[in-house]
Scaffold this active site. Structure first.
Site, PDB file in Angstrom:
ATOM      1  N   ARG A 119       0.830  -1.207   0.000  1.00  0.00           N
ATOM      2  CA  ARG A 119       0.000   0.000   0.000  1.00  0.00           C
ATOM      3  C   ARG A 119       0.857   1.246   0.000  1.00  0.00           C
ATOM      4  NH1 ARG A 119      -4.305  -0.504   4.180  1.00  0.00           N
ATOM      5  NH2 ARG A 119      -5.287  -1.453   2.368  1.00  0.00           N
ATOM      6  N   TYR A 120       1.911   1.235   0.804  1.00  0.00           N
ATOM      7  CA  TYR A 120       2.781   2.398   0.939  1.00  0.00           C
ATOM      8  C   TYR A 120       3.972   2.220  -0.002  1.00  0.00           C
ATOM      9  CZ  TYR A 120       0.280   3.297   5.346  1.00  0.00           C
ATOM     10  OH  TYR A 120      -0.664   3.539   6.303  1.00  0.00           O
ATOM     11  N   ARG A 123       7.239  -0.027   1.763  1.00  0.00           N
ATOM     12  CA  ARG A 123       7.120  -1.146   2.700  1.00  0.00           C
ATOM     13  C   ARG A 123       5.898  -1.986   2.381  1.00  0.00           C
ATOM     14  NH1 ARG A 123       5.624   3.693   4.388  1.00  0.00           N
ATOM     15  NH2 ARG A 123       4.133   4.036   6.074  1.00  0.00           N
ATOM     16  N   CYS A 132      -3.592 -17.565  14.970  1.00  0.00           N
ATOM     17  CA  CYS A 132      -3.152 -16.796  16.142  1.00  0.00           C
ATOM     18  C   CYS A 132      -3.194 -17.724  17.356  1.00  0.00           C
ATOM     19  CB  CYS A 132      -4.075 -15.613  16.398  1.00  0.00           C
ATOM     20  SG  CYS A 132      -3.895 -14.283  15.206  1.00  0.00           S
ATOM     21  N   CYS A 136      -8.699 -12.268  19.141  1.00  0.00           N
ATOM     22  CA  CYS A 136      -9.274 -11.046  19.702  1.00  0.00           C
ATOM     23  C   CYS A 136     -10.603 -10.799  18.998  1.00  0.00           C
ATOM     24  CB  CYS A 136      -8.345  -9.864  19.462  1.00  0.00           C
ATOM     25  SG  CYS A 136      -6.646 -10.164  19.970  1.00  0.00           S
ATOM     26  N   CYS A 139     -10.903  -8.334  15.969  1.00  0.00           N
ATOM     27  CA  CYS A 139      -9.842  -8.500  14.968  1.00  0.00           C
ATOM     28  C   CYS A 139     -10.183  -7.816  13.641  1.00  0.00           C
ATOM     29  CB  CYS A 139      -9.613  -9.982  14.706  1.00  0.00           C
ATOM     30  SG  CYS A 139      -8.339 -10.285  13.452  1.00  0.00           S
ATOM     31  N   ARG A 141      -8.858  -8.520  10.906  1.00  0.00           N
ATOM     32  CA  ARG A 141      -8.841  -9.528   9.827  1.00  0.00           C
ATOM     33  C   ARG A 141      -9.720 -10.722  10.172  1.00  0.00           C
ATOM     34  NH1 ARG A 141      -3.108  -8.307   9.685  1.00  0.00           N
ATOM     35  NH2 ARG A 141      -3.174  -6.361   8.561  1.00  0.00           N
ATOM     36  N   ASP A 308     -11.315  -0.510  14.024  1.00  0.00           N
ATOM     37  CA  ASP A 308     -11.782  -0.633  12.637  1.00  0.00           C
ATOM     38  C   ASP A 308     -13.228  -1.119  12.602  1.00  0.00           C
ATOM     39  OD1 ASP A 308      -9.335   0.132  11.540  1.00  0.00           O
ATOM     40  OD2 ASP A 308      -8.558  -1.920  11.557  1.00  0.00           O
ATOM     41  N   ASP A 345      -7.047   3.905  10.644  1.00  0.00           N
ATOM     42  CA  ASP A 345      -6.651   3.242   9.402  1.00  0.00           C
ATOM     43  C   ASP A 345      -7.828   3.463   8.457  1.00  0.00           C
ATOM     44  OD1 ASP A 345      -4.885   1.857   7.781  1.00  0.00           O
ATOM     45  OD2 ASP A 345      -4.485   0.331   9.303  1.00  0.00           O
ATOM     46  N   LYS A 352      -2.851   4.712   7.245  1.00  0.00           N
ATOM     47  CA  LYS A 352      -3.046   5.239   8.600  1.00  0.00           C
ATOM     48  C   LYS A 352      -3.013   6.765   8.579  1.00  0.00           C
ATOM     49  CE  LYS A 352      -0.893   1.160  10.552  1.00  0.00           C
ATOM     50  NZ  LYS A 352      -0.542   0.511   9.263  1.00  0.00           N
TER      51      LYS A 352
HETATM   52  C1  LIG Z   1       0.194  -0.445   9.061  1.00  0.00           C
HETATM   53  C2  LIG Z   1       0.654  -0.882   7.743  1.00  0.00           C
HETATM   54  C3  LIG Z   1       2.006  -0.771   7.384  1.00  0.00           C
HETATM   55  C4  LIG Z   1       3.044  -0.215   8.322  1.00  0.00           C
HETATM   56  O1  LIG Z   1       2.807   1.135   8.598  1.00  0.00           O
HETATM   57  P1  LIG Z   1       3.821   1.980   9.491  1.00  0.00           P
HETATM   58  O2  LIG Z   1       3.131   3.292   9.678  1.00  0.00           O
HETATM   59  O3  LIG Z   1       5.093   2.072   8.727  1.00  0.00           O
HETATM   60  O4  LIG Z   1       4.007   1.227  10.770  1.00  0.00           O
HETATM   61  C5  LIG Z   1       2.364  -1.174   6.133  1.00  0.00           C
HETATM   62  N1  LIG Z   1       1.461  -1.653   5.251  1.00  0.00           N
HETATM   63  C6  LIG Z   1       0.156  -1.745   5.552  1.00  0.00           C
HETATM   64  C7  LIG Z   1      -0.791  -2.257   4.534  1.00  0.00           C
HETATM   65  C8  LIG Z   1      -0.294  -1.379   6.814  1.00  0.00           C
HETATM   66  O5  LIG Z   1      -1.595  -1.491   7.135  1.00  0.00           O
END
Ligand SMILES: *Cc1c(COP(=O)(O)O)cnc(C)c1O
Length: 400
Positions: A119-120, A123, A132, A136, A139, A141, A308, A345, A352
């Site tokens: 998404r980002y 990363r 798990c 929880c 959850c 997911r 969420d 989120d 986020k």
């Molecule tokens: C939370 C999340 C991350 C990590 O986010 P950070 O703000 O770097 O901790 C990476 N990918 C996805 C899809 C996420 O939901």
């Protein structure tokens, strides 16, 4: 241990495999252990989250599983016990409200290969397993975790087994912009050491992957899992960071403290992730105690999540204003390290988004008018806000 698992040795109790094998999944056992409320009874029996033999029923939204260790933290006589509420279902889980969505963060949409969410820019989120140690009830997911049967997702294959790992690792290797891999699930620390080692090894072999992160609740619900062998496994692949899911100060037990001490001594920087939950941790006093206790465990509070909107979560959700009030009650009043980022989120997969109490009162010719944690007004002599002048010092002003 003495009451519900008679004949068990202390050695067995402290063995994480024993804890996993003896997880409480059967409504009947739970009904013996706890004085169930009508709401809990309604969820466990009328709706049958597990079948009669105690095997999780794959058609139920989210199975019940509680390690004996974590169950030992529950007050058997109080249905409002915060730990109990986070893991024992209530009938309200069946109530659906507008805006709820099985996949509120649209993760399936951002799955580039099964189990890998990109998404980002730099990363990825790697859903390594859908198991798990404990489930929880809130959850994010719940649409996929805890299914005993492999399950087909929108993207085709389920990460219930590990068949999807090859494609995910190949994607990361091919995408040189990915410098941070976040292993989540499910809970990666439910994997055996050898499986985890081979996964970490394959990821560490990718030159552009700078850091690895493990998202887990295991140090809290199954601290026995943090063994010398696991620590040896992880430290071979440093830098490895860890995000620990914590909910309430009562989770910070001697066992949990020992587990986090071992992780910190193994050089693993730890952050915490907490979901804001109504009646469980949604007050300043509880959150202050939780975050201060985490610092003594060398865990830095990282994120406080607005809950969420997953189906059946309405009884857990607080107004966003609660979270803002909690941040307001932390910032300035205790160590800055004890103040997490409060985030939503974004529904639909926007990522986020941080939320802060309103500390800016106005922006005028004198500069930026702020208020501090005590409500006192302060003026910072800000430079004009236009981008082309922003990095030039402000013209000298006549002294008043
Ligand atoms: C939370 C999340 C991350 C990590 O986010 P950070 O703000 O770097 O901790 C990476 N990918 C996805 C899809 C996420 O939901």
């Amino acid at each position: 241990m003495r009451r519900w698992f008679p004949g068990t040795s202390v050695g067995a109790w402290n063995d994480w495999r024993w804890q996993l094998r003896n997880r409480i999944v059967s409504p009947r056992l739970l009904a013996e252990m706890l004085a169930l409320s009508p709401e809990e009874r309604g969820a466990l029996f009328a709706w049958n989250a597990t079948d009669a033999s105690g095997v999780p029923n794959p058609t139920s939204p989210l199975p019940v599983a509680i390690t004996p260790y974590y169950a030992s933290l529950i007050d058997p006589d109080d249905p409002e016990d915060p730990i109990r509420r986070s893991v024992v279902p209530v009938a309200a889980e069946r109530d659906l409200f507008p805006g709820e969505d099985p996949d509120p963060l649209a993760e399936e949409h951002d799955m580039v290969v099964p189990g890998l969410v990109h998404r980002y820019p730099d990363r990825v989120l790697f859903l390594t397993t859908y198991s798990c140690a404990v489930y929880c009830r809130y959850c994010t997911r719940s649409r996929v975790v805890g299914k005993s049967q492999p399950r087909t997702t929108a993207s085709g294959v389920s990460p219930a087994g590990h068949g999807h790992w090859d494609a995910a690792i190949a994607y990361i290797a091919a995408h040189t912009e990915v410098r941070d891999v976040l292993l989540s699930g499910g809970d990666p620390l439910t994997l055996p050491d050898t499986t985890l080692a081979s996964l970490l090894e394959r990821l560490r072999a990718i030159p552009h992957v700078e850091i690895l992160r493990i998202g887990t609740k295991v140090p809290v619900v199954l601290p026995q899992r943090i063994t010398p062998a696991l620590l040896e496994t992880i430290r071979r692949f440093h830098p490895v960071w860890m995000s620990i899911h914590v909910t309430h100060p009562r989770e910070i037990t001697p066992e949990m403290r020992a587990a986090t001490a071992l992780l910190a001594d193994a050089g693993i920087p730890m952050g915490s992730q907490t979901v804001l939950l109504r009646g469980i941790n949604d007050d300043v006093e509880t959150m202050t105690r939780l975050n201060q206790a985490l610092l003594t465990c060398r865990v830095r509070p990282y994120y406080l999540y607005q809950c969420d909107p997953v189906p059946g979560s309405a009884h857990f959700r607080t107004p966003v204003s609660r979270g803002l009030a909690i941040i307001e009650g932390l910032r300035g009043h205790t160590s800055g390290y004890a103040v997490p980022h409060f985030v939503i989120d974004a529904p639909g997969g926007g990522g986020k988004i941080p939320l802060l109490p309103q500390y800016v009162r106005s922006w005028n010719d004198d500069g930026l008018v702020l208020r501090n944690y005590r409500g006192q007004t302060c003026v910072y002599p800000d430079t004009p806000g236009r981008a082309d002048t922003a990095d030039r010092p402000r013209r000298a002003r006549r002294l008043r």
